[in-house]
Write a protein that holds these residues in place. Structure first.
Motif, mmCIF file in Angstrom:
data_model
loop_
_atom_site.group_PDB
_atom_site.id
_atom_site.type_symbol
_atom_site.label_atom_id
_atom_site.label_comp_id
_atom_site.label_asym_id
_atom_site.label_seq_id
_atom_site.Cartn_x
_atom_site.Cartn_y
_atom_site.Cartn_z
ATOM 1 N N ASN A 30 0.853 -1.178 0.000
ATOM 2 C CA ASN A 30 0.000 0.000 0.000
ATOM 3 C C ASN A 30 0.889 1.228 0.000
ATOM 4 O O ASN A 30 1.939 1.242 0.652
ATOM 5 N N ARG A 31 0.484 2.259 -0.748
ATOM 6 C CA ARG A 31 1.301 3.478 -0.810
ATOM 7 C C ARG A 31 1.522 4.058 0.580
ATOM 8 O O ARG A 31 2.614 4.502 0.910
ATOM 9 N N THR A 32 0.458 4.067 1.389
ATOM 10 C CA THR A 32 0.591 4.506 2.779
ATOM 11 C C THR A 32 0.888 3.274 3.622
ATOM 12 O O THR A 32 0.008 2.445 3.845
ATOM 13 N N ARG A 33 2.117 3.157 4.074
ATOM 14 C CA ARG A 33 2.550 1.934 4.739
ATOM 15 C C ARG A 33 1.750 1.623 6.006
ATOM 16 O O ARG A 33 1.597 0.454 6.380
ATOM 17 N N ALA A 34 1.217 2.652 6.654
ATOM 18 C CA ALA A 34 0.488 2.441 7.907
ATOM 19 C C ALA A 34 -0.657 1.442 7.732
ATOM 20 O O ALA A 34 -0.959 0.669 8.651
ATOM 21 N N LYS A 35 -1.288 1.447 6.550
ATOM 22 C CA LYS A 35 -2.398 0.521 6.315
ATOM 23 C C LYS A 35 -1.929 -0.929 6.197
ATOM 24 O O LYS A 35 -2.733 -1.859 6.311
ATOM 25 N N ALA A 36 -0.637 -1.122 5.958
ATOM 26 C CA ALA A 36 -0.089 -2.477 5.845
ATOM 27 C C ALA A 36 0.387 -3.023 7.186
ATOM 28 O O ALA A 36 0.621 -4.224 7.321
ATOM 29 N N GLU A 37 0.526 -2.153 8.176
ATOM 30 C CA GLU A 37 1.097 -2.582 9.453
ATOM 31 C C GLU A 37 0.302 -3.687 10.149
ATOM 32 O O GLU A 37 0.899 -4.602 10.732
ATOM 33 N N PRO A 38 -1.043 -3.671 10.122
ATOM 34 C CA PRO A 38 -1.779 -4.782 10.744
ATOM 35 C C PRO A 38 -1.414 -6.135 10.138
ATOM 36 O O PRO A 38 -1.398 -7.147 10.842
#
Length: 284
Positions: A30-38
């Motif tokens: 995902n471009r915004t890495r925060a959404k991949a953290e879970p």
């Protein structure tokens, strides 16, 4: 079968989670890495780019906003083709148009990469509950191979024909969904103006001939004043633009769809495009 997901937004995130639960998810981007953290916390590999993801999987699912975004994911810097190998399968589950689907398939074929266009409907609720309808265009043998992937997050999975037919079917769906939503919003405005009891309005609309997906998904949210998106108004405006482009090319008159497009254009112009499609009454 190792599956990677590019795009972890309102739809892609829940779909990827279902794939993880099914033991199929190998990587996400995902471009915004925060959404991949879970997903990283669950032990799923978080790719540095779509190309990095493509190296590690057999199937890439793309769930982004529009055709230019898909094109960037596929062919831009760090794109899927940079990590692709012959036999990789790309499934575009975002909504664009039959023209784009055929274009993507032709370009990917030069790299030995297979392509399916498989947009979905059911909104955020369907994505979270794993009950999406999936419309699949492309080679039927590929569809059959990927059925376990689609079944991870879909309930109604339909093979609709060659490449481009998935997008064509989705645009038909969007016309009906848009007009149902316009009907719901205007019906509620009339009900309020006439002083009707809203609980009784709900009872009638959900139990009679007027019932629709819009009534079931969005009427409860509207009555609570919840305008958050299960599907964004800006995205429906984009989809209806594709519909009218195809209709105009075919000299096909779709007056109600043209009206719906103008209404959703007004939402976007007023800065309301990030609200749900059911927030249409905000422009009246």
């Amino acid at each position: 079968m190792r599956v990677g997901v590019v795009g972890l937004g309102i739809m892609g995130g829940p779909m990827a989670m279902h794939l993880h639960r099914a033991g199929l998810l190998a990587a996400v981007y995902n471009r915004t890495r925060a959404k991949a953290e879970p997903f990283e916390k669950l032990g799923v590999y978080v790719a540095q780019s779509p190309g990095d993801l493509a190296k590690r999987v057999d199937v890439v699912i793309i769930m982004v906003s529009d055709a230019p975004d898909v094109e960037q994911v596929l062919f831009g810097p760090g794109g899927i083709v940079e990590g692709a190998r012959p036999g990789l399968i790309v499934v575009d589950m975002s909504t664009n148009s039959p023209d784009w689907a055929r274009r993507f398939a032709e370009r990917l074929a030069q790299y030995g990469v297979e392509f399916l266009d498989a947009p979905v409907t059911g909104g955020q609720k369907g994505a979270v509950e794993g009950t999406l309808t999936v419309m699949v265009g492309g080679k039927e043998e590929l569809f059959k191979r990927l059925l376990p992937v689609f079944q991870a997050f879909g309930k109604n999975i339909v093979y609709v024909g060659p490449v481009g037919y998935g997008q064509a079917m989705k645009l038909v769906n969007q016309v009906v969904a848009a007009l149902n939503t316009v009907a719901m919003v205007e019906g509620l405005r009339l009900a309020k103006a006439l002083g009707l009891d809203m609980d009784k309005v709900v009872q009638v609309l959900t139990g009679g001939a007027a019932r629709s997906g819009s009534i079931e998904l969005y009427l409860p949210k509207l009555l609570k004043g919840d305008l958050t998106p299960g599907f964004k108004a800006a995205h429906l405006k984009k989809d209806l633009s594709y519909v009218m482009e195809l209709a105009n090319r075919a000299s096909l008159s779709l007056p109600a769809t043209a009206l719906a497009l103008e209404l959703y254009k007004k939402m976007v112009e007023k800065g309301l495009g990030e609200l749900g499609i059911h927030a249409l009454g905000e422009i009246y």
